[in-house]
Design an enzyme around this catalytic site. Sequence first.
Site, PDB file in Angstrom:
ATOM      1  CE1 TYR A  91      11.497  31.423   6.755  1.00 11.58           C
ATOM      2  CE2 TYR A  91      12.098  29.444   6.128  1.00 11.58           C
ATOM      3  CZ  TYR A  91      11.606  30.585   5.790  1.00 11.58           C
ATOM      4  OH  TYR A  91      11.610  30.771   4.505  1.00 11.58           O
TER       5      TYR A  91
ATOM      6  CG  MET B 293       8.541  24.228   0.555  1.00 10.83           C
ATOM      7  SD  MET B 293       7.853  25.532  -0.349  1.00 10.83           S
ATOM      8  CE  MET B 293       6.629  26.310   1.080  1.00 10.83           C
TER       9      MET B 293
ATOM     10  NE  ARG C 228      -7.403   0.397  10.281  1.00 15.46           N
ATOM     11  CZ  ARG C 228      -6.102   0.314   9.704  1.00 15.46           C
ATOM     12  NH1 ARG C 228      -5.311   1.508   9.807  1.00 15.46           N
ATOM     13  NH2 ARG C 228      -5.491  -0.647   9.210  1.00 15.46           N
TER      14      ARG C 228
ATOM     15  CE  LYS D  24      -0.535  -0.138   4.993  1.00 12.25           C
ATOM     16  NZ  LYS D  24      -1.126  -0.497   6.126  1.00 12.25           N
TER      17      LYS D  24
HETATM   18  C1  LIG Z   1      -0.650  -1.796   6.834  1.00 13.71           C
HETATM   19  C2  LIG Z   1      -1.294  -2.939   7.080  1.00 13.71           C
HETATM   20  C3  LIG Z   1      -0.486  -4.382   7.245  1.00 13.71           C
HETATM   21  C4  LIG Z   1       0.897  -4.235   7.183  1.00 13.71           C
HETATM   22  O1  LIG Z   1       1.434  -3.702   8.713  1.00 13.71           O
HETATM   23  P1  LIG Z   1       3.093  -3.673   8.958  1.00 13.71           P
HETATM   24  O2  LIG Z   1       2.922  -3.073  10.430  1.00 13.71           O
HETATM   25  O3  LIG Z   1       3.538  -2.749   8.041  1.00 13.71           O
HETATM   26  O4  LIG Z   1       3.524  -5.067   8.900  1.00 13.71           O
HETATM   27  C5  LIG Z   1      -1.341  -5.260   7.544  1.00 13.71           C
HETATM   28  N1  LIG Z   1      -2.648  -5.397   7.451  1.00 13.71           N
HETATM   29  C6  LIG Z   1      -3.284  -4.061   7.248  1.00 13.71           C
HETATM   30  C7  LIG Z   1      -4.767  -4.216   7.302  1.00 13.71           C
HETATM   31  C8  LIG Z   1      -2.717  -2.993   7.051  1.00 13.71           C
HETATM   32  O5  LIG Z   1      -3.147  -1.770   7.035  1.00 13.71           O
END
Ligand SMILES: *Cc1c(COP(=O)(O)O)cnc(C)c1O
Length: 452
Positions: free
Chosen positions: A303, A367, A165, A63
């Site tokens: 800054y 930036m 979630r 992802k």
């Molecule tokens: C991101 C994610 C993972 C992987 O988690 P890691 O801690 O990076 O191994 C697995 N399952 C779900 C649903 C996730 O969102």
Amino acid sequence: MTLSATHEWDFSSEQGKANYQAARRQYPAQAIVDLAALRDNMRHLVNVVGGPHSGTAVMGVVKADAYGHGLIPAALAALAGGATWLGTAQSHEALLLRKAGIGPDRCHILTWVYSGAEVPFDELIANDIDISVGSLAGIDGVAAAARRLGKTARVHVKVDSGFGRNGFTPATFDTALAKLVPLAKEGVLHIVGQWSHLAVADAPDVPEFVAATDQQVECFKDFTSRMEAAGIAPEIRHLANTAATLSRPEIHFELTRPGIGLYGYEADPAMGTPSTYDLKPAMTLQAQLGTVKAVEAGHGISYGRTYLTPTDTSTAIVPLGYADGIHRSASGFDMEGAKHVIKPGGPVRVMTAEGPRLYRVSGRVCMDQFMLDLHGSAESLGIHEGDTVELFGPGRGEDYAEPTADDWGRAADTISYEIFTCLRNRIPRLYEHAAEVLPAEDFAKLDPTSIL
Ligand SMILES: *Cc1c(COP(=O)(O)O)cnc(C)c1O
């Protein structure tokens, strides 16, 4: 100089060397990803679950553009390492994998984030992508698309075992089952999996968190029993992220879903370092210094004057800033500065005449750039404009003085995950060991200008 001034890249060809030079002209920083490290990390994770024939498969979670490493190259390296599943949160990225020619003959793909009616369920089903369902609206949407297409949709039922979630809660699960059972019987949906996510698997030493994970596991198993009793037993169950893959073999079930481990990091530095788990960080972030100059003691840097040079010194500009994804929270303050606190900034490895030294971001991250106080004369330290410096890499030994993304996570009060995923794509991504790791037809899927 005995230690290498900069990392020596393993170029695959003259063209690889030319690509490297071109990337340096294009931008004064580069993110270089070692595909052999990605492959080896996946191989290792497959071994951790007992090997390719153990009955537990491994999903490479790719992802968010493969945690910033580049979706397609990382996915292909994960497959080369033995992953038989790929996972993305966003459906768009799942479709990109199929569009790149990673077909259902090579791996299953699961996607789990969508909302409302504007979901390309039809396209996902047509492309043999498994879909997570964790709400009644989700079930309805997937079922309607499957009917329109006349093709069974492969779904994974998401249950909320305590993360808070996605997924059905125990209280709403009967309603979900009442919808799922007839759809499964009719062949509209194929109930492939049951799955959930862990909240605190990255703290195996904290009893309170271990108990919370145990409770999640019990809750997860209750959901399985309820699916079995309803006549839709899941074929596969999956719960383990990287942390649980590494530390909880009893909950590997039929599939695990490591993400950060594929990229070479443990989930939380409290668990140890990557080498504790035989993982190798795959990404190196380097930059070429801008202006290097002498400044007097008491000179404000950046800054807000949060850093005042304690002595006569030299400063160097690193041409990366928060618009590149360098966290502003990795700024460095000193007692003399306007904040009157010592707060070490993010670390940078700089080669000097006396060997490699770690410097810290001095003053606020801007930036497009930040500054380093070199604590001495650049002239005598042998530091010059154009020198290549390293923000993080695999974390090679004491003598090599190489920071990791965990070090940047500490400096910015965040985690390695956010360090990678914030890196903007204006920083060129380059791939080392691509020809060695990928079969020819996969190698051909990479942007040829990105290959070292
Ligand atoms: C991101 C994610 C993972 C992987 O988690 P890691 O801690 O990076 O191994 C697995 N399952 C779900 C649903 C996730 O969102």
